[in-house]
Design a protein around this motif. Structure first.
Motif, PDB file in Angstrom:
ATOM      1  N   GLY A  58       7.264  71.517  41.095  1.00  0.00           N
ATOM      2  CA  GLY A  58       7.836  70.705  40.018  1.00  0.00           C
ATOM      3  C   GLY A  58       8.725  69.572  40.482  1.00  0.00           C
ATOM      4  N   LYS A  59       8.603  69.165  41.745  1.00  0.00           N
ATOM      5  CA  LYS A  59       9.456  68.094  42.281  1.00  0.00           C
ATOM      6  C   LYS A  59       9.294  66.808  41.469  1.00  0.00           C
ATOM      7  N   THR A  61       8.062  66.323  38.416  1.00  0.00           N
ATOM      8  CA  THR A  61       8.490  66.470  37.021  1.00  0.00           C
ATOM      9  C   THR A  61      10.006  66.383  36.900  1.00  0.00           C
ATOM     10  N   LEU A  62      10.712  67.103  37.766  1.00  0.00           N
ATOM     11  CA  LEU A  62      12.172  67.139  37.680  1.00  0.00           C
ATOM     12  C   LEU A  62      12.807  65.824  38.117  1.00  0.00           C
ATOM     13  N   LEU A 158      13.684  73.539  45.631  1.00  0.00           N
ATOM     14  CA  LEU A 158      13.176  74.250  44.458  1.00  0.00           C
ATOM     15  C   LEU A 158      12.504  75.528  44.930  1.00  0.00           C
ATOM     16  N   THR A 248       9.651  77.857  35.759  1.00  0.00           N
ATOM     17  CA  THR A 248       9.151  76.622  35.174  1.00  0.00           C
ATOM     18  C   THR A 248      10.174  75.506  35.384  1.00  0.00           C
ATOM     19  N   SER A 249       9.727  74.283  35.202  1.00  0.00           N
ATOM     20  CA  SER A 249      10.639  73.143  35.307  1.00  0.00           C
ATOM     21  C   SER A 249      11.707  73.200  34.224  1.00  0.00           C
ATOM     22  N   ASP A 250      11.353  73.728  33.047  1.00  0.00           N
ATOM     23  CA  ASP A 250      12.333  73.846  31.964  1.00  0.00           C
ATOM     24  C   ASP A 250      13.451  74.817  32.322  1.00  0.00           C
ATOM     25  N   TRP A 253      15.543  72.791  35.147  1.00  0.00           N
ATOM     26  CA  TRP A 253      16.170  71.542  34.731  1.00  0.00           C
ATOM     27  C   TRP A 253      17.661  71.675  34.404  1.00  0.00           C
TER      28      TRP A 253
END
Length: 298
Positions: A58-59, A61-62, A158, A248-250, A253
């Motif tokens: 998720g690099k 996305t974040l 991450l 997850t990215s959520d 975050w």
């Protein structure tokens, strides 16, 4: 993909805890490495950030969420290289010749590609994407930034489990023309198999399969884990090292945003983000007032 097809990954591939170099790399914490800076120093700190993680962690996305919300520049090594080639700079011409023959760019050329931009950003917040990827590159970048008086201020890893990423890429579909990504588990398209915006068919990325993921994971362990270990042991009082975990990215975050806001309190939100938040607050206030008025009528 069935659970059975994912099962061979467990015995075949090392986990981070099984990799000697990475044993040093992953016991990271949200605590500042070295001597903690005082409040005055903290307020003036500039975000100069690297983000690491396994493929699919998720690099992208974040990083995109940080850049969208805050006044941070995202610097892609690939974009910088293409710009040098297009502008026919000295390093661009050298790189073009090597790329044309299918060769890999030497570390010193990659360093010039990256630092030609970084050296112009003394008072700007930035995230660097795509470099460094190896221990040698990390040392070169570290030395260069320190000699310029602009050392890294944040390194984030991450920490996402192998099986979570495998499940994620197995459920991932993409709209190739736009790059929009969907996941059947937590971000499915409104109509199965079709892009929400265009209605065009979704496809699987060629590398979204267990075999290719496994090879990319091995490469991560071989190159990035020693690099993380280096930052963990060599970090100075100016560089904060942190590991963020989640599925997850959520989930990750809020941790990432909290870390960035705490460490760099002078980091500003983008104007459009502040305006959107103000509009939402006013809208909520109007709705709340309307509900209150209608209740008091009775």
């Amino acid at each position: 993909m069935s659970k059975a097809s994912a099962r061979p990954l467990t015995p075949q591939y090392r986990t981070i805890s099984q990799t000697s170099a990475s044993q040093k790399a992953l016991p990271l914490s949200l605590k500042t490495s070295g001597t903690s800076a005082n409040a005055g120093e903290n307020k003036s700190k500039i975000l100069r950030m690297l983000m690491f993680g396994k493929p699919g962690a998720g690099k992208g996305t974040l990083s995109a969420r940080l850049v969208k919300k805050y006044e941070i520049l995202s610097l892609s090594t690939g974009d910088l290289l293409r710009q040098h080639i297009a502008e026919r700079t000295e390093v661009g011409r050298m790189a073009e010749e090597i790329v044309a023959t299918g060769g890999l760019l030497p570390d010193d050329i990659m360093l010039k590609v990256v630092t030609s931009k970084l050296d112009m950003l003394h008072n700007k917040h930035w995230i660097l994407d795509g470099f460094p990827r190896t221990l040698g590159q990390g040392k070169l970048l570290d030395d260069h930034l320190k000699t310029r008086g602009t050392p890294l201020s944040l390194v984030v890893n991450l920490d996402v489990a192998d099986e979570v990423i495998l499940s994620r890429i197995s459920d991932r579909w993409v709209h190739l023309p736009s790059g929009r990504v969907y996941n059947l588990s937590y971000n499915p398209p409104k109509v199965p198999g079709l892009d929400d915006a265009t209605g065009e068919p979704l496809t699987k990325r060629p590398d979204d399969n267990p075999e290719i993921f496994a090879r990319r994971l091995e490469k991560f362990y071989a190159s990035t884990s020693p690099l993380l270990a280096y930052y963990k042991t060599e970090a100075s009082r100016t560089t904060r090292i942190a590991s963020l975990s989640g599925s997850t990215s959520d989930e990750i975050w809020p941790q990432l945003e909290g870390l960035v806001r705490t460490s760099f309190p002078n980091l500003k939100e983008r104007a459009e983000t502040r305006e959107q938040r103000l509009r939402h607050s006013l809208s909520d206030a109007v709705i709340s007032r309307s509900e209150h008025d209608s209740l008091t009528k009775y």
